[in-house]
Structures are given as structure tokens and as C-alpha cells.
Design a protein around this motif. Sequence first.
Motif, short mmCIF file in Angstrom:
data_model
loop_
_atom_site.label_atom_id
_atom_site.label_comp_id
_atom_site.label_asym_id
_atom_site.label_seq_id
_atom_site.Cartn_x
_atom_site.Cartn_y
_atom_site.Cartn_z
N GLY A 96 -3.79 6.00 -6.59
CA GLY A 96 -2.34 5.87 -6.48
C GLY A 96 -1.58 7.06 -7.00
N ASN A 124 1.86 3.16 -2.18
CA ASN A 124 1.45 4.18 -3.16
C ASN A 124 0.07 4.74 -2.88
OD1 ASN A 124 3.86 3.91 -4.53
ND2 ASN A 124 3.07 2.35 -5.92
N ILE A 125 -0.69 4.14 -1.96
CA ILE A 125 -2.03 4.65 -1.64
C ILE A 125 -2.12 5.07 -0.17
CG2 ILE A 125 -3.27 3.44 -3.48
CD1 ILE A 125 -3.99 1.26 -1.49
N GLY A 162 2.35 8.56 -7.34
CA GLY A 162 2.22 7.12 -7.30
C GLY A 162 3.46 6.39 -6.86
N ASN A 208 0.79 -1.24 0.00
CA ASN A 208 0.00 0.00 0.00
C ASN A 208 0.81 1.28 0.00
OD1 ASN A 208 0.83 0.59 2.74
ND2 ASN A 208 -0.66 -0.91 3.45
#
Length: 640
Positions: A286, A75-76, A291, A73
Motif C-alpha cells: 500500500g 491504495n494497492i 498509500g 483497493n
Amino acid sequence: MMMTAPLSAWPWENLGFYKYLLYGPFVAQVVHSRWYEEERWRSSWCFHLLLLWTLRGQVHQVMGSLGNMLFLNQNIRINKQGVDFKQIDREWDWDNFLILQALLAAMAYCTFPFLENLSAFDSVGIVTALILHIGVSEPLYYASHRFFHGKNWFENYHSLHHESTVPQAYTSGQATLLEHLILAAVTGIPILGSFLSGHGSVALVYWYLLMFDFLRCLGHCNVEFIPYQIFEKLPFLRYLIYTPTYHSLHHTEMDTNYCLFMPLFDAVGRTLNKKSWELQKHFSSGLGEKGKVIPDFVFLAHVVDLSSSMHAPFVWRSFASLPFSTRLFLVPCWPIAFVVMLVMWAWAKTFVISFYNLRGRLHHTWAVPRFGFQYFLPFAAVGINKRIEEAILEADKLGVKVISLAALNKNEALNGGGTLFIKKHPNLRVCVVHGNTLTAAVILNDIPADCTEVFLTGATSKLGRAIALYLCRRKVRVLMLTLSTERFEKIKKEAPADCQNYLVQVTKYQAAKHCKTWIVGKWITPKEQSWAPPGAHFHQFVVPPVLQFRRDCKYGDLAAMRLPEDVQGLGSCEYTMDRGVVHACHAGGVVHLLEGWTQHEVGAIDVDRIDLVWEAALKHGLRPATGGTKADPPPPCKSP
């Protein structure tokens, strides 16, 4: 003496781990029912309370693990900072509310006798609870939450919750006693209302409480799991269910987004943050920081054994925040860890364990999914080197500046201390560093200045060679334990001509029976240790450390350094190291980055650079782990 606000402290906050004894009467009642009222024990209210306490704790544990799985996770993530030791300690007793609600439920059971005989399932009761939640619990929570944001109430009560700068699942339970008493009322109204209407059921209690905890954890998990496409196709859902991004805005812009789970009440109360949906789409897709979260430095670690594989923030955050040691609660988890190990072997190249910030630079710890014993299997060497090579190439592709190899990942027999990769990929932009120059410096600076003789095992290894050559230049007599005369003579020829006589080859441990300074680079048995004289000091760079057999001798720790005080977001211990302490090879890579050096550090150690690297480390605020002020001690350890 400053007085605390009424109902701000927990009655059992000084009990530590012993607070769980409050569950003792529940356990006693279940045992009594089991042995003396066998037909009734499965419907025991106390049994269900204990089971619920376990399941609710697991909801927080699972959501906490998902939030810390950086390899899935990163990137989020909404807040890109790391969770530090201060926040972990502050949230150590996040589960106090579970004890409180269990005690309140027991009181309710004694007050309302009809709770004794409940049906297993009643759909009308579930619908009733849902209506009461929307019509009573949601507006009650919204109003009380806004009330706690008043100046005096916030300072005395609610500020504790907002001190956690990076929300996590455990943060949802971090609040004062008064707040959780109100939250207990918010939680209990739908359940009690269903019971009073004659439609209460066991399924309702489980469903409502577990769903309530899940949604609370979801809002605090700091990872935007919910796809934004759902809200684009069904816009009305935006007002019926909140998202992690929605709630995170409340922690950054506190005068907005007060709702429990339904933004509808923020819309009615005109406290809805207008950026909520835009940011939710931003993080869900993202796009956070384009991202990619690109570190400047990577420490490529490896798993030591099955037990230590669970010493990671995405397994148990509290356990990872303490120096590793084998604990009883790990034993039942070994089968699960074994299955995960097989999956990681088959699927993962590397995975991110943790990260921290130092001087504005992002430092990552990646791990190769291989266990210590595999490094000593001849047929596994090719596969392990392939994984290490893939990690180096990935770091190079991302733009990482320095990658430092841990312990066995730079084994001389495996890849020549990293030389293999440099020869195979001569155009690498990322600096590959074994960090052993600083390791040698830490060991050498731990030896007393007035020392005139040392006994060195592992004498012809990469570190042993550098230590021997450095000490002989200081006119220290080095007894080098080795059976290979050829290797000894090769090292001796590297020493200045006027220092070569300080290097002495020995083949037996008996030769050191009068030497009080032992430098151990090869594992030695208790019998071999017995040749050391009383008062001897065992300095060591052997993994695993030797057994502390001699009570009349002193044993040094593995070479390590304490990171500078301005490190941010560090919330896990590196294996058995104390908080804020990393292995010297890890620290060596950090120094390489901070100094801006562009050359690789692989293969044999350059003895002329030992003092240079040591002085650079001290200049940047790193200190030997054996000296300086230690970090604040953590709370008493408990099973996560």
C-alpha cells in the motif's frame, strides 16, 4: 482501402449481440438430450461447454468487479488512471475467445470419439496436464509472445491488446483471432495430452480452464492482491507464479516479462524485469503514492433504488458505461442486491464509485449507502445526516478541497441544503457545495430569450425561489404555484420594487392553460399536465423526472452539463445521463474547484451569482448537455 492482416479480425465481429446465436446448436443438443436421452444429458459434452462458458465468464466478471472496487483497493492499485469509455468500447467483445474455444472444443469432440465417455475425476490426468503445461504450454506461449512483439507482427496483431492503457480482467481476452488461436493451442495441449494418455476427466477440464482464466485475469486486474511476505518467506515462488505487478510491467516496459504465468521462463530467456519484486512489494504494502489517493473534489451521491444500485463499475463495467435504464437481466439479481444493500447499511459509511481526472485534478464520486425512499422517512433523517456528516469530515481530514452534495443529500427539509453541517463545523477547510446555483443557471439559460411568461411549480423551493427572482428581474411574468401566501409574499419582498408585480401567486393548474413555458419543480401527474396548451415546453428540476404524457408537448431533461473534452479516465455514466454528462449540481462543484473559490455554497441560492457561475462554467469548457457535439456512441448494449 486499407487491408487488414489475415486472421486479425473475428468472423462474427459484425453480428453484435447476435454472435451468441453461435451457441444455438449447443443449446439444441442439450435440450434434445434432456427430452429424448434423459440418462445421458448430464454427461453431454455440449452441456459442459455451456456450463464452462458461463463459469469462465463469471471468473472474468468477478475479477473485473474486484479490480473496480475502489473502496477496497484504491491504495494497492498499480496504474492509478481510470478506465475510459474508449477502452471499455474497445474491450466490449472481450468474450470472443470463449466462443472460439467452444467451437474448437466441439470440433475436437467430433474428431476424437473417446471424449464422449470421460471419468469424473482422475488424479493422474491432472498431474499429466500440469507437467504438459509447464513443459510445453509455458515455453510455447513465451516464444509466441516474444514473436508477436516483432515490429510487423506487433503492429498487425498484438498492438490491439496493448492499446488498453489500464489493464483489467477483461483486457486478458482482448486480442486478435490469430493470437487466440495460438492461445487455444496453449490451453488445449495439456487437456488433450491427458486425454490421449487415457487419463482425461471432466474435473480436469473444469479445473484447468477455470484456473487458467483466473490466472490470466489476476495478471491483468491492476490490483496487487498478493502479499509480498509470501515471496520473502518462500523466494522460489517468485519464479513459479507471476503477480499483477509483474504483468503490469509488461504493459509499461514491453520488452520484459513475457511469460504466461511462470517468471522462470523470463529468467531463462533473460527478459525478466529487475524491478518486478521491488515494485510488487511497493504496491502490495500500500505504499503506492504514499498509500493514499487523495482527490481534490468529491461528489457525494446516493443510491436511487435497488435497480440503479447495480449501475456501478464494480458491478458491471459495460452496463455502467451506458445511461441507466431498467433491463430484464437485472431482475434475477435483485435478491443479491438487496442482501448487499443490508450489508452496506450496517457496515459502510461511504464508498468510492468512480473517479476521473480533469485539468490535473482528481475527481471522486462517493456514495452514501442509502436509497432514495429512505430520505422521505422521518425517523431516518438523523442517520442519513450522520453519514453525510461523516463523509464531509473524512473529506476534510484527507485534504479534499470541494465536496458537492447530490440531489437528496442536500434536501432542504433534511439539512437545509447543507447549512446544518456548516453551522455544526464552522472550521471546515473543505468547501461544502450544493451546486444549485449552476442548476438554476442551466434551467434559466434553456428558457427562450423572448419568453414573457412562465408557470412555475415547486415555486417556493430553493431552486424555485431563485428562478422566480431571476426571471422577474428580466421582466418575465412568473405564475408561482403555491398555496402558501406567506411563503409567496416572503419571496416577493426579495425582488426589486419595480419587479415585484411580475411575480403572481396562483393556486390551480388551470391558471397556466395558456402558458407554453412550464418550469416543473414538483412532480405533476398526467391530469395536471393536461392543463398545458399544445406545444408547451416542460423544463424541469424535479427528481424523478415527470412522465412524458403529452405527445403534443416537449419535455426537457434534468439540468446537466457536459464535462470538458480533456477529461481523462471517465468510464461510467452518472445515472441516466449520457456519456461525459453530469448533473448540474455535480458540475457546480467542479466549477467551484476550478475557480478556486473558498466559500461554502449552502442554503439559499444567491441570485446575483447565477450569471457569474454560468460564465465560469463556460470559461472552463463545460457545456449544456442539450447542445454541443455528443460523444461517440457506444456499441450495441448487451447483458454484461
